[in-house]
Design a protein around this motif. Structure first.
Motif, mmCIF file in Angstrom:
data_model
loop_
_atom_site.group_PDB
_atom_site.id
_atom_site.type_symbol
_atom_site.label_atom_id
_atom_site.label_comp_id
_atom_site.label_asym_id
_atom_site.label_seq_id
_atom_site.Cartn_x
_atom_site.Cartn_y
_atom_site.Cartn_z
ATOM 1 N N MET A 1 0.848 -1.191 0.000
ATOM 2 C CA MET A 1 0.000 0.000 0.000
ATOM 3 C C MET A 1 0.881 1.238 0.000
ATOM 4 S SD MET A 1 -2.896 0.697 2.839
ATOM 5 C CE MET A 1 -2.107 -0.745 3.550
ATOM 6 N N ARG A 2 0.483 2.225 -0.796
ATOM 7 C CA ARG A 2 1.299 3.430 -0.861
ATOM 8 C C ARG A 2 0.850 4.462 0.168
ATOM 9 N NH1 ARG A 2 3.052 2.544 -6.971
ATOM 10 N NH2 ARG A 2 1.525 3.990 -7.788
ATOM 11 N N THR A 30 9.633 0.376 3.854
ATOM 12 C CA THR A 30 10.265 -0.314 2.729
ATOM 13 C C THR A 30 9.866 0.452 1.472
ATOM 14 O OG1 THR A 30 8.342 -1.740 2.503
ATOM 15 C CG2 THR A 30 10.132 -2.549 3.868
ATOM 16 N N GLU A 32 9.292 0.615 -2.819
ATOM 17 C CA GLU A 32 9.097 -0.029 -4.123
ATOM 18 C C GLU A 32 10.344 0.270 -4.956
ATOM 19 O OE1 GLU A 32 5.529 1.381 -5.952
ATOM 20 O OE2 GLU A 32 4.287 0.993 -4.186
ATOM 21 N N SER A 38 6.275 1.853 0.794
ATOM 22 C CA SER A 38 5.316 0.755 0.731
ATOM 23 C C SER A 38 4.969 0.290 2.139
ATOM 24 C CB SER A 38 5.953 -0.392 -0.054
ATOM 25 O OG SER A 38 5.070 -1.480 -0.122
ATOM 26 N N TYR A 39 3.683 0.169 2.416
ATOM 27 C CA TYR A 39 3.244 -0.159 3.780
ATOM 28 C C TYR A 39 2.384 -1.408 3.817
ATOM 29 C CZ TYR A 39 4.692 4.615 4.776
ATOM 30 O OH TYR A 39 5.422 5.759 4.909
ATOM 31 N N ASP A 40 2.446 -2.123 4.938
ATOM 32 C CA ASP A 40 1.452 -3.156 5.178
ATOM 33 C C ASP A 40 0.552 -2.693 6.317
ATOM 34 O OD1 ASP A 40 2.487 -4.018 7.751
ATOM 35 O OD2 ASP A 40 4.175 -4.790 6.579
ATOM 36 N N SER A 41 -0.397 -3.527 6.681
ATOM 37 C CA SER A 41 -1.439 -3.054 7.587
ATOM 38 C C SER A 41 -0.933 -2.728 8.998
ATOM 39 C CB SER A 41 -2.560 -4.082 7.674
ATOM 40 O OG SER A 41 -2.058 -5.240 8.317
ATOM 41 N N ARG B 123 1.320 -6.044 18.930
ATOM 42 C CA ARG B 123 0.574 -5.349 17.893
ATOM 43 C C ARG B 123 -0.085 -4.065 18.408
ATOM 44 N NH1 ARG B 123 -4.116 -4.842 16.132
ATOM 45 N NH2 ARG B 123 -5.064 -6.259 17.631
#
Lengths: 133, 133
Positions: A1-2, A30, A32, A38-41, B123
């Motif tokens: 996800m941006r 991180t 691209e 770039s992200y995760d949840s 978390r």
DNA sequence: ATAAACCCTGCCCTGTAGAGGAGAGTCAAG
DNA sequence: CTTGACTCTCCTCTACAGGGCAGGGTTTAT
């Protein structure tokens, strides 16, 4: 996800997300291959925690400290409780100060309304306000 | 009288006096032939008034406004009373906010002490602080 | 004559939490 | 092919009330 999508979904600005990374609230994202973040949840957990912490008056610096505990693998709860208690004590003092000030302001207003502006001398600028001495 | 003596007698810093001139709290000082600022005793009235005004929470900008009234020959009392009443109202709101925050902090501390740090998941960073939702 | 104390202007720095914009690269759709 | 939406880094700016230097000139006392 941006970054833009994170911003929309978490209802913060893109600027804020970059800033949080800059001050260490978020880990370096991180990238691209094109350099975009770039992200995760997991980012939402951070942002949610940060918001909740700000809501109880913690600064970003303190929030970063709390997060640092967690990243060292230690539960930060004890530290958080200390912070909260310190904040509470400081707040009590501050509220007392402000209440004293409010009392002063009320007295000043009451006295001021009873004074005649025509009797206010240029030298004292305004006789409503007098030094405490 | 030179700036250093004014500073000593009024118990403010030399910097502060220059700064007050810069922002219009004090009029441009007359100068000795060598360029040194020269003051007469009227400066103490200004400084005293400024201190007293700061003590009741007025900003330098507001103080400058008050002084501007006086310099236009109008007694600033009515304006001062408005300022004081506005400050008082704002203060009331602010105090209420801070009291609400203090209540939150106390609840948080109470709940926090009852929680087990070992049960705090990475978390959520720290389960003592939860978002209001 | 010289050292200590004083004065001058002008510039950057402090803390908080980002906002705003320049200038440039990237990507998807029409 | 180009327009618009996105992204990047880097720089400056905000409010408040001054503090802290640099680099110079002046005064006062020894």
């Amino acid at each position: 996800m941006r970054i833009g999508e994170v911003a929309r979904r978490a209802d913060v600005s893109v600027k804020t997300i970059r800033y949080y990374e800059h001050v260490g609230i978020l880990p370096p994202a991180t990238r691209e291959p094109n350099g975009y973040r770039s992200y995760d949840s997991a980012v939402f957990d951070r942002l949610t925690f940060t918001r909740a912490s700000q809501a109880v008056g913690l600064t970003l610096g303190e929030i970063r400290e709390v997060i640092a505990f967690r990243e060292r693998g230690e539960p930060p709860c004890a530290y958080v409780l200390d912070l909260i208690e310190d904040r509470g004590a400081a707040l009590t003092v501050r509220i007392a100060d402000l209440e004293a000030l409010r009392t002063d302001l009320r007295d000043l207003a009451t006295r001021g309304h009873a004074l005649d502006p025509a009797a206010c001398l240029p030298r004292e600028i305004c006789h409503v306000i007098k030094s405490p001495g």
